[in-house]
Write a protein that holds these residues in place. Sequence first.
Motif, PDB file in Angstrom:
ATOM      1  N   PHE A 138       0.830  -1.204   0.000  1.00 37.73           N
ATOM      2  CA  PHE A 138       0.000   0.000   0.000  1.00 37.73           C
ATOM      3  C   PHE A 138       0.869   1.260   0.000  1.00 37.73           C
TER       4      PHE A 138
ATOM      5  N   GLU B 141       2.501   2.575  -3.192  1.00 32.42           N
ATOM      6  CA  GLU B 141       1.637   3.146  -4.221  1.00 32.42           C
ATOM      7  C   GLU B 141       1.437   4.655  -4.058  1.00 32.42           C
ATOM      8  N   PHE B 142       2.102   5.246  -3.059  1.00 35.99           N
ATOM      9  CA  PHE B 142       1.910   6.679  -2.808  1.00 35.99           C
ATOM     10  C   PHE B 142       3.069   7.547  -3.279  1.00 35.99           C
TER      11      PHE B 142
ATOM     12  N   ARG C 134       4.862   8.757   0.151  1.00 32.61           N
ATOM     13  CA  ARG C 134       5.036   7.507   0.902  1.00 32.61           C
ATOM     14  C   ARG C 134       5.414   7.757   2.356  1.00 32.61           C
TER      15      ARG C 134
ATOM     16  N   ALA D  72       2.302   8.182   4.155  1.00 34.39           N
ATOM     17  CA  ALA D  72       1.214   7.263   3.814  1.00 34.39           C
ATOM     18  C   ALA D  72       0.788   6.409   4.998  1.00 34.39           C
TER      19      ALA D  72
ATOM     20  N   THR E  90      -6.060  12.535   0.172  1.00 39.01           N
ATOM     21  CA  THR E  90      -5.919  11.855  -1.119  1.00 39.01           C
ATOM     22  C   THR E  90      -5.933  10.335  -0.952  1.00 39.01           C
ATOM     23  N   VAL E  91      -5.725   9.867   0.279  1.00 39.07           N
ATOM     24  CA  VAL E  91      -5.840   8.429   0.558  1.00 39.07           C
ATOM     25  C   VAL E  91      -7.245   7.936   0.189  1.00 39.07           C
TER      26      VAL E  91
ATOM     27  N   ASP F 118      -9.179   9.135  -2.219  1.00 41.21           N
ATOM     28  CA  ASP F 118      -9.237   9.020  -3.682  1.00 41.21           C
ATOM     29  C   ASP F 118      -8.615   7.701  -4.136  1.00 41.21           C
ATOM     30  N   TRP F 119      -7.472   7.379  -3.552  1.00 40.16           N
ATOM     31  CA  TRP F 119      -6.794   6.113  -3.870  1.00 40.16           C
ATOM     32  C   TRP F 119      -7.693   4.932  -3.516  1.00 40.16           C
ATOM     33  N   TYR F 120      -8.363   5.016  -2.372  1.00 40.76           N
ATOM     34  CA  TYR F 120      -9.238   3.919  -1.952  1.00 40.76           C
ATOM     35  C   TYR F 120     -10.427   3.756  -2.902  1.00 40.76           C
TER      36      TYR F 120
ATOM     37  N   ALA G  74     -10.722   4.470  -5.924  1.00 39.71           N
ATOM     38  CA  ALA G  74     -10.293   3.999  -7.244  1.00 39.71           C
ATOM     39  C   ALA G  74      -9.865   2.531  -7.236  1.00 39.71           C
ATOM     40  N   ASN G  75      -9.626   1.987  -6.041  1.00 40.54           N
ATOM     41  CA  ASN G  75      -9.091   0.616  -5.935  1.00 40.54           C
ATOM     42  C   ASN G  75      -9.812  -0.182  -4.839  1.00 40.54           C
TER      43      ASN G  75
END
Length: 198
Positions: A61, A64-65, A69, A72, A159-160, A162-164, A166-167
């Motif tokens: 995880f 991916e930042f 990172r 993160a 932004t975490v 947004d990442w979540y 999207a995935n």
Amino acid sequence: MNYFAHLHLAHLTNTSLTGNLLGDFIKGSQLSHLPRELELGIRLHRSIDSYTDAHSVSQQFKSEFGAMRRYAGVGLDILFDHLLAKQLGAHYTPLCQQFYQTLLDENINYNAVLPSDYQHKTQLITSDDWFASYSNLPGITLALKNTGKRFSKPVPLETVVDWYTANQQYIDNSFEKLYLDTTNFALTKRDELIARLS
């Protein structure tokens, strides 16, 4: 892991909720002046943090930042509380209320040894019903945004989310594995610590 996850792991391992939260508020390795159940909780909390930080899911995880990172881990810990709330479903709200009451009772019972910043934080958690917001993405987004502002140079931790979004399926499945592994680790570590502290 963040506050709710540590409380839930304390619940699963039948160890002190207060002790497990204190891991973020008491420094150093000299803990023998504390009641044994608090020392056990603190040491379990620290072991859980080390384990989850090194776990392959957490490492993947964080990778991916990119440039973010470094921060993160903080954002992921908060997101993990949301993922755990989702996983618990209808059991989440009753557990929150149970945890609030236990923390308030233990604040009274252990008043003489609890740091003032810990008591202040748990009063906020219980009186403001912090965990209610962890069960929805807007609440987690706000928690991430507020946490990001506390760094000397603000970090857009939100932004975490947004990442979540999207995935989501991949992250949900990976978190399920991480939390199962962490629970099994915590149960084994609890037994080791009880034997060592006896």
